[in-house]
Design an enzyme around this catalytic site. Sequence first.
Site, mmCIF file in Angstrom:
data_model
loop_
_atom_site.group_PDB
_atom_site.id
_atom_site.type_symbol
_atom_site.label_atom_id
_atom_site.label_comp_id
_atom_site.label_asym_id
_atom_site.label_seq_id
_atom_site.Cartn_x
_atom_site.Cartn_y
_atom_site.Cartn_z
ATOM 1 N N ASP A 202 38.208 24.889 61.893
ATOM 2 C CA ASP A 202 36.723 25.164 62.561
ATOM 3 C C ASP A 202 36.050 26.444 62.034
ATOM 4 O OD1 ASP A 202 35.007 26.369 64.271
ATOM 5 O OD2 ASP A 202 35.745 24.945 65.865
ATOM 6 N N ASP A 205 34.997 29.375 64.307
ATOM 7 C CA ASP A 205 36.202 30.043 64.919
ATOM 8 C C ASP A 205 36.827 31.028 63.747
ATOM 9 O OD1 ASP A 205 35.583 29.080 67.424
ATOM 10 O OD2 ASP A 205 37.358 27.867 67.379
HETATM 11 C C1 PRP Z 1 30.441 23.221 63.058
HETATM 12 C C2 PRP Z 1 29.645 23.538 61.698
HETATM 13 C C3 PRP Z 1 28.473 22.387 61.700
HETATM 14 C C4 PRP Z 1 29.269 21.402 62.404
HETATM 15 C C5 PRP Z 1 29.241 20.402 61.476
HETATM 16 O O1 PRP Z 1 29.727 23.758 63.839
HETATM 17 O O2 PRP Z 1 29.485 24.761 61.296
HETATM 18 O O3 PRP Z 1 27.253 23.062 62.542
HETATM 19 O O4 PRP Z 1 30.313 21.787 62.886
HETATM 20 O O5 PRP Z 1 29.762 19.155 62.097
HETATM 21 P P1 PRP Z 1 28.731 17.921 61.894
HETATM 22 O O6 PRP Z 1 28.471 17.595 60.396
HETATM 23 O O7 PRP Z 1 29.634 16.742 62.186
HETATM 24 O O8 PRP Z 1 27.586 18.189 62.849
HETATM 25 P P2 PRP Z 1 30.206 23.666 65.659
HETATM 26 O O9 PRP Z 1 29.392 22.567 66.293
HETATM 27 O O10 PRP Z 1 31.689 23.547 65.575
HETATM 28 O O11 PRP Z 1 29.605 25.069 66.049
HETATM 29 P P3 PRP Z 1 30.297 26.511 65.834
HETATM 30 O O12 PRP Z 1 29.621 26.938 64.352
HETATM 31 O O13 PRP Z 1 29.673 27.321 66.839
HETATM 32 O O14 PRP Z 1 31.858 26.568 65.695
HETATM 33 N N1 URA Z 2 32.990 21.763 61.727
HETATM 34 C C1 URA Z 2 34.102 22.616 61.415
HETATM 35 O O1 URA Z 2 33.934 23.735 61.723
HETATM 36 N N2 URA Z 2 35.083 22.242 60.638
HETATM 37 C C2 URA Z 2 35.119 21.022 60.275
HETATM 38 O O2 URA Z 2 36.141 20.624 59.516
HETATM 39 C C3 URA Z 2 34.020 19.957 60.568
HETATM 40 C C4 URA Z 2 33.115 20.357 61.480
#
Ligand code: PRP
Ligand code: URA
Length: 216
Positions: A202, A205
């Site tokens: 993630d 995170d």
């Molecule tokens: C993550 C990443 C993208 C998204 C990608 O963000 O930074 O924005 O997931 O996934 P997708 O292509 O399936 O849409 P997240 O929604 O986890 O939020 P965060 O950055 O606050 O952890």
């Molecule tokens: N968002 C993340 O942060 N990691 C992944 O692998 C996919 C979506």
Amino acid sequence: MQEPEVLCRIHPVAASALTIMRRKETAPPEFARQLHRLSVLLATEATCAVKTHDVEIQTPMSSYTGKALQGVHALVPIMRAGAGMLDAFRLMLPDAVIWHVSVARDEETLRPIFKDSKVPKSTTGIDTCFVLDPMLATGGSACFTIKHLKERGAGPIVYVGVIGCPQGIERLQDEHPDVRIVLGDIDAILNKRGYIISGLGDAGDRLNPTVPWNVQ
Ligand code: PRP
Ligand code: URA
């Protein structure tokens, strides 16, 4: 349809920065540093078509015809993880406007949930928009943000990510064939929970720990 440009295949510094990011032991401060390092290279590549105009200057020795960047560009980090790429792009485009977009992925449906946008109602006068987000997984967050930018008249658009996977790339190419895609690397698998394998985990995170990670 634009084929992605993939930096780690051609640049040793990019490949080494991303390897440090991928390592599970890499702590948040180092993860942030390497994301910045890689983003400098991504920004160099992503801005290679930005226009310039001639400027007449004096060096200490003579007159000289140099170049100045032309136009105003927009940097669009997708919150939260996209924020880690912003400083590198500001270094390249110091006069850019910054439009944060907050989109969170629903962990059950994997669909993007809109939270907030600082994209103005009219985007007239802006040259290129650079959408910044480390992970292109299902492509939902990227496609949502790009559609939102287009609804407000923005374009041309460059999407810049750290790792993409075939599913996300195909969706982005399908829904937005006009968008140039610059990636650090492409990984083969998107698992059932929507995570890229090998990936980074993630990214939000790892960049922004919400609980102490270094307690002895
Ligand atoms: C993550 C990443 C993208 C998204 C990608 O963000 O930074 O924005 O997931 O996934 P997708 O292509 O399936 O849409 P997240 O929604 O986890 O939020 P965060 O950055 O606050 O952890
Ligand atoms: N968002 C993340 O942060 N990691 C992944 O692998 C996919 C979506």
